[in-house]
Design a protein around this motif. Structure first.
Motif, short mmCIF file in Angstrom:
data_model
loop_
_atom_site.label_atom_id
_atom_site.label_comp_id
_atom_site.label_asym_id
_atom_site.label_seq_id
_atom_site.Cartn_x
_atom_site.Cartn_y
_atom_site.Cartn_z
N LEU A 115 0.82 -1.22 0.00
CA LEU A 115 0.00 0.00 0.00
C LEU A 115 0.85 1.26 0.00
O LEU A 115 0.58 2.20 -0.76
CB LEU A 115 -0.95 0.01 1.21
N VAL A 116 1.91 1.28 0.84
CA VAL A 116 2.68 2.52 0.93
C VAL A 116 3.47 2.81 -0.34
O VAL A 116 3.97 3.91 -0.53
CB VAL A 116 3.64 2.53 2.14
N ARG A 117 3.59 1.80 -1.21
CA ARG A 117 4.36 2.03 -2.45
C ARG A 117 3.45 2.26 -3.66
O ARG A 117 3.94 2.50 -4.77
CB ARG A 117 5.27 0.83 -2.71
N MET A 118 2.15 2.12 -3.47
CA MET A 118 1.24 2.27 -4.61
C MET A 118 1.08 3.72 -5.01
O MET A 118 1.21 4.63 -4.22
CB MET A 118 -0.13 1.67 -4.26
N LYS A 119 0.75 3.91 -6.25
CA LYS A 119 0.47 5.27 -6.75
C LYS A 119 -0.88 5.70 -6.21
O LYS A 119 -1.86 4.96 -6.25
CB LYS A 119 0.47 5.22 -8.29
N ILE A 120 -0.93 6.89 -5.66
CA ILE A 120 -2.20 7.42 -5.14
C ILE A 120 -2.58 8.59 -6.03
O ILE A 120 -1.80 9.54 -6.19
CB ILE A 120 -2.05 7.89 -3.69
N VAL A 121 -3.75 8.51 -6.60
CA VAL A 121 -4.12 9.53 -7.58
C VAL A 121 -4.52 10.84 -6.89
O VAL A 121 -5.40 10.86 -6.03
CB VAL A 121 -5.29 9.02 -8.47
N ASP A 122 -3.84 11.90 -7.24
CA ASP A 122 -4.13 13.29 -6.82
C ASP A 122 -3.97 13.63 -5.34
O ASP A 122 -3.55 14.72 -4.99
CB ASP A 122 -5.57 13.70 -7.22
N TRP A 123 -4.35 12.73 -4.44
CA TRP A 123 -4.37 13.10 -3.01
C TRP A 123 -3.29 12.33 -2.22
O TRP A 123 -3.44 12.08 -1.03
CB TRP A 123 -5.75 12.81 -2.41
N GLY A 124 -2.19 12.01 -2.89
CA GLY A 124 -1.14 11.20 -2.27
C GLY A 124 -0.59 11.79 -0.97
O GLY A 124 -0.41 11.10 0.02
N ARG A 125 -0.35 13.09 -0.99
CA ARG A 125 0.24 13.75 0.17
C ARG A 125 -0.65 13.59 1.41
O ARG A 125 -0.19 13.25 2.50
CB ARG A 125 0.44 15.24 -0.13
N GLU A 126 -1.95 13.82 1.22
CA GLU A 126 -2.90 13.76 2.34
C GLU A 126 -3.01 12.34 2.89
O GLU A 126 -3.02 12.13 4.10
CB GLU A 126 -4.30 14.24 1.90
N VAL A 127 -3.11 11.37 1.98
CA VAL A 127 -3.28 9.99 2.42
C VAL A 127 -2.04 9.52 3.20
O VAL A 127 -2.15 8.94 4.29
CB VAL A 127 -3.58 9.06 1.23
N MET A 128 -0.88 9.80 2.62
CA MET A 128 0.35 9.36 3.30
C MET A 128 0.48 10.05 4.67
O MET A 128 0.83 9.41 5.67
CB MET A 128 1.59 9.70 2.45
N ALA A 129 0.19 11.37 4.70
CA ALA A 129 0.27 12.09 5.98
C ALA A 129 -0.71 11.48 6.98
O ALA A 129 -0.38 11.35 8.18
CB ALA A 129 -0.02 13.57 5.77
N GLY A 130 -1.88 11.10 6.50
CA GLY A 130 -2.88 10.48 7.37
C GLY A 130 -2.37 9.15 7.91
O GLY A 130 -2.53 8.84 9.10
#
Lengths: 469, 454
Positions: A322-337
């Motif tokens: 999960l932590v290495r997957m591409k996150i569309v558009d909201w990557g920063r927020e999801v990772m910070a969360g």
């Protein structure tokens, strides 16, 4: 005319001058005045009487053991400016053993406590009865009267009394001790007086429940979500997030399913469109800090408050992927969360994976101690000396064992050849965090001054801790 | 064997606050090599910025200090740092001092022996007597007399015109300069210190008191010689109606000292000495005209006699640091002549003595003692007292109180937190300096008898 009235008369005559106001009956007034003034002055000095005064109350006797002279001297040295950053460690260790400090050092230490909130909990123990007596005389030291008063609140007899009459520090300590022994009884004790506690106390007491958290605590915590004080609501939400299978966890999981999904091997994100009352009740703040978009803010918090166990189930992949997957558009927020959730929930598996992605001190701290050291040592070996290295090392819990110690000392040695001016903070941190018993290892490692400096600091701490046994 | 001094005692030896701080920077074991301590010497080598380490040593018996560093502070930070390390029990005992230390100690002993021989030589009666010839001495007497009669007139003028207008800090400058020209330096000093009076709320009363005592001094200087002559030698004259008191001769000596005729060290040392175990109660440094005056207060254990060892040095230069607060020494003190003798010189040291709380008295007895001192010397404005069984109490200001009442503390003491903390409302022994404006606390002792510098 009595003596003091005559003196007053002489002074007021001298003020305006005998030319304007001759002495009654005196011939050459000025000499007469000086001579009478001399007699008065001497009479006042030689005939001084004792004055009545208001005696002070007597400080109650002490119950705690006194420090050894060597330990007291070392505290005086630290307060005097030698190795000032070791003050907290000294205080914490001494308070942990239940010592009280020498009375004459109290004013200096209490002044320090008035300036530095972080050391106050230790001062409550160390000040002893003399310290509280002094604090009663000086409002600036009043903080002491709220702190824990002794290292161990024990004995069932005194317990009830402490809960009813103790300082808020003592009550916190009592609740914590009870929580460790009998979690349910602690919760019931707290619930019984909950409504009458001050908001500050409610928040502080709730923190105590983090220890030995169990599903039995859920109803109480759930009711605390409706508290008047925001800190209390947030504390309750934090605890419920950590509780497997809690209703709050389930509610957050439902929300999570609406926000995140996997499509074409990428994480698709639909941030919340609004922050409703139910979300707010579960600890999500509606108003973003300046400069942050609303939806970004809500998304980040929602991810942070969702139990981490939800994601592999929902998204069908282990954390490592999960932590290495591409996150569309909201990557920063999801990772910070996720980072925030990992720290909040103390999840080592997520911490390990996220640290590899973003080496943060808080993530390191969420790992078990042995692993922290391994990961930190590895990081030190791979990373140059910069602010981030210092931050990461700050997250590794002390004392550092031989592995991390060796890696850091080696780094210091390396850097001392190339940019010695940059070493200040690293040598201090090493001296403060490495297990002091390793001072001999450092001494023998190299004659380079920065290494010897670390060794000297370790030796100082080693002596210091031995004095406090 | 010298008892180890505590940290307070070592820091009290520092010439100033920056030195205290610097000393703490060099007090860790890592900075030192080749350190050791014997019964009366302490030494070590401290790594400095140069290639050669600084060699510092302390003769604990005197004490005296020596260091190879270029610092002009005294004792320097190395000597103090070494003492701090010793006070923290960080110096290993040795049987013999290192060679270079032994050499220094020998030199010191040689010098002391030579000085003693010289002193014995100069004590030869043939060589004593006023130096410089009678004419110059006579000229000085005339100048001083003229200066003091001007002071008398000036004071009278002030009182005639009113002192309300004197509230300017340079009000006394001209007068003080003229008194220096008149070769009356001590009284010039008293005049220039009047500035300090203005800072207080009751300055008119205090200023009048000071003027009155200065007037008394000038009159005494003018009239006492006559009275001494009238009573013959002044010492053994039979008491007759109207005859001057034989104490006049002693008082005259004190008056001359207060005017600024110095008594030489040799004269003092040639006089009578008092042997006792002297408790070093504390000290106070005071800056006056770029000169630091250091007062060290002592009291004899057996005789109960108070003593003041006074030394002076220009700001930034070494002050006498041979008396350590809270220690005790068996020594001969030579007192300056005159009534209420207080100022003294250490004529000979015999040994260190075990330290501990100095024997004290009640506040009443202390006041009686001060009154007696004032009766002998009306210009006395400080006196060392040791009070036992006293408790801090609140009155119009903080005080030290016995069962029947308290003595106010000097306003500069503020709220004496350290003293309050040490007491906890219980009685303790406190050494203090009596002044007309209240006590200045110097030291107290904790329940184990360890000295606490206040």
């Amino acid at each position: 005319m009595n003596a003091s009235a005559e003196w007053e008369d002489l002074v007021s005559t001298a003020l305006v001058g005998t030319d304007r106001r001759p002495l009654p009956g005196g011939a050459p007034g000025e000499v007469e005045l000086l001579e009478r003034a001399a007699v008065h002055t001497l009479r006042m000095r030689a005939g001084h009487r004792l004055e009545k005064g208001e005696p002070l109350s007597v400080a109650p006797p002490e119950e705690q053991p006194a420090l050894s002279p060597a330990a007291a001297d070392r505290l005086a040295r630290i307060l005097g400016g030698e190795r000032p950053r070791l003050l907290t460690e000294w205080l914490e260790t001494a308070a942990g053993h239940g010592y009280r400090i020498s009375p004459h050092l109290l004013p200096e230490l209490l002044d320090q406590g008035a300036r530095d909130r972080s050391i106050r909990p230790h001062l409550g123990v160390l000040a002893g009865n003399r310290g509280r007596w002094l604090a009663g005389l000086n409002p600036e030291w009043g903080f002491l009267l709220e702190e824990v008063t002794s290292a161990a609140v024990t004995g069932a007899d005194g317990a009830r009394e402490v809960w009813e009459l103790g300082t808020s520090g003592d009550r916190r300590a009592h609740l914590a001790a009870l929580r460790a022994a009998d979690p349910a009884e602690a919760r019931e004790l707290l619930a019984a007086t909950w409504e009458k506690e001050t908001p500050d106390d409610r928040a502080a007491f709730l923190e105590v429940l983090a220890e030995r958290l169990s599903p039995d605590d859920e109803p109480f915590l759930e009711s605390a979500l409706d508290d008047r004080r925001r800190e209390v609501r947030h504390q309750a939400a934090d605890l419920l997030t950590r509780l497997p299978g809690s209703r709050l966890g389930l509610r957050m999981a439902e929300r999570g399913a609406r926000y995140l999904s996997v499509e074409d091997g990428r994480i698709q994100v639909t941030p919340p469109a609004a922050c409703d009352g139910a979300m707010e009740r579960d600890g999500i703040r509606a108003k973003p800090p300046r400069g942050t978009g609303e939806r970004s803010w809500w998304l980040q918090q929602a991810v942070a408050r969702t139990p981490l166990a939800v994601w592999p189930r929902l998204l069908g992949r282990p954390p490592a992927e999960l932590v290495r997957m591409k996150i569309v558009d909201w990557g920063r927020e999801v990772m910070a969360g996720w980072v925030r959730a990992t720290v909040l929930q103390g999840d080592p598996e997520w911490a390990r994976e996220l640290f590899a992605w973003d080496p943060l001190a808080d993530l390191l701290a969420a790992l078990p101690p042995a692993e922290q050291e391994r990961v930190a040592a590895d990081f030190v070996r791979r990373h140059g000396l910069d602010g981030q290295l210092i931050m990461v090392l700050g997250g590794a819990s002390a004392p550092w064992g031989p592995g991390l110690a060796k890696a850091v000392l080696q780094k210091i040695l390396e850097v001392s050849g190339t940019q010695p001016w940059n070493l200040g903070e690293l040598t201090k941190l090493a001296g403060e965090r490495i297990d002091p018993a390793l001072y001999g290892v450092a001494e023998r490692l190299s004659p380079e001054p920065p290494i010897q400096e670390v060794a000297a600091l370790l030796r100082f701490r080693d002596d210091m801790l031995k004095e406090l046994v | 064997m010298i008892e180890r001094w505590n940290r307070d005692q070592v820091l009290a030896l520092a010439p100033d606050a920056p030195s205290q701080k610097a000393a703490q920077g060099v007090s860790s074991p890592g900075k030192w090599s080749g350190i050791g301590v014997t019964a009366d010497a302490l030494w070590g080598e401290c790594k400095g910025s140069g290639s050669k380490p600084y060699r510092a040593c302390v003769d604990l018996s005197e004490p005296a200090y020596r260091c190879s560093c270029p610092s002009r502070k005294f004792p320097c930070k190395h000597a103090l740092g070494l003492l701090l390390l010793w006070s923290a029990d960080g110096v290993p005992a040795a049987d013999e001092p290192a060679d270079w230390v032994a050499e220094w100690l020998d030199q010191r002993r040689d010098r002391a022996a030579k000085a003693a021989t010289r002193a014995a030589a100069t004590a030869d009666p043939a060589e004593s007597g006023p130096p410089g010839g009678g004419r110059r001495a006579e000229q000085r007497e005339q100048r001083v007399a003229a200066g003091l009669s001007e002071l008398e007139r000036w004071l009278a003028d002030q009182i005639r015109q009113g002192i309300a207008g004197s509230r300017r800090h340079d009000h006394w400058d001209g007068l003080a300069k003229r008194l220096i020209d008149a070769q009356a330096p001590a009284v010039a000093g008293s005049v220039s210190r009047l500035n300090a009076v203005l800072a207080t709320e009751d300055w008119p009363a205090r200023l009048l008191g000071e003027y009155a005592l200065l007037h008394l001094l000038s009159v005494a200087h003018r009239r006492l010689p006559e009275m001494v002559r009238a009573s013959g030698d002044g010492a053994d004259a039979p008491e007759r109606a109207g005859a001057p008191h034989p104490a006049a001769a002693g008082l005259l000596q004190r008056v001359r000292e207060r005017v600024g005729f110095p008594v030489t060290k040799e004269e003092v040392l040639a006089g009578e000495t008092v042997r006792d175990v002297w408790d070093v109660l504390g000290r106070r440094d005071e800056e006056q005209d770029r000169l630091i005056a250091r007062r060290v207060w002592l009291r004899g254990r057996a005789t109960g006699r108070p003593a003041l060892v006074l030394s002076f040095a220009p700001v930034g230069q070494a002050l006498d640091a041979s008396l350590v607060t809270g220690t005790a020494l068996d020594a001969d003190l030579a007192f300056y002549p005159g009534p209420s003798p207080l100022r003294a010189l250490v004529a000979a040291r015999h040994d260190a003595a075990p330290a501990g709380p100095a024997p004290g008295s009640t506040p009443e007895r202390a006041l009686e003692e001060v009154a007696r001192a004032l009766a002998g010397d009306p210009w006395v404005d400080s006196w060392p007292v040791v009070l036992d069984g006293v408790t801090p109490a609140r009155g119009s200001s903080w005080q030290l109180a016995g069962p029947s009442g308290g003595l106010a503390l000097h306003p500069s003491a503020g709220t004496p937190w350290r003293l309050l903390a040490a007491s906890g409302g219980h009685p303790l022994t406190v050494a203090a300096e009596w002044t007309p404006r209240g006590l200045r606390p110097l030291t107290t002792w904790d329940e184990k008898g360890r000295v606490i510098v206040l």
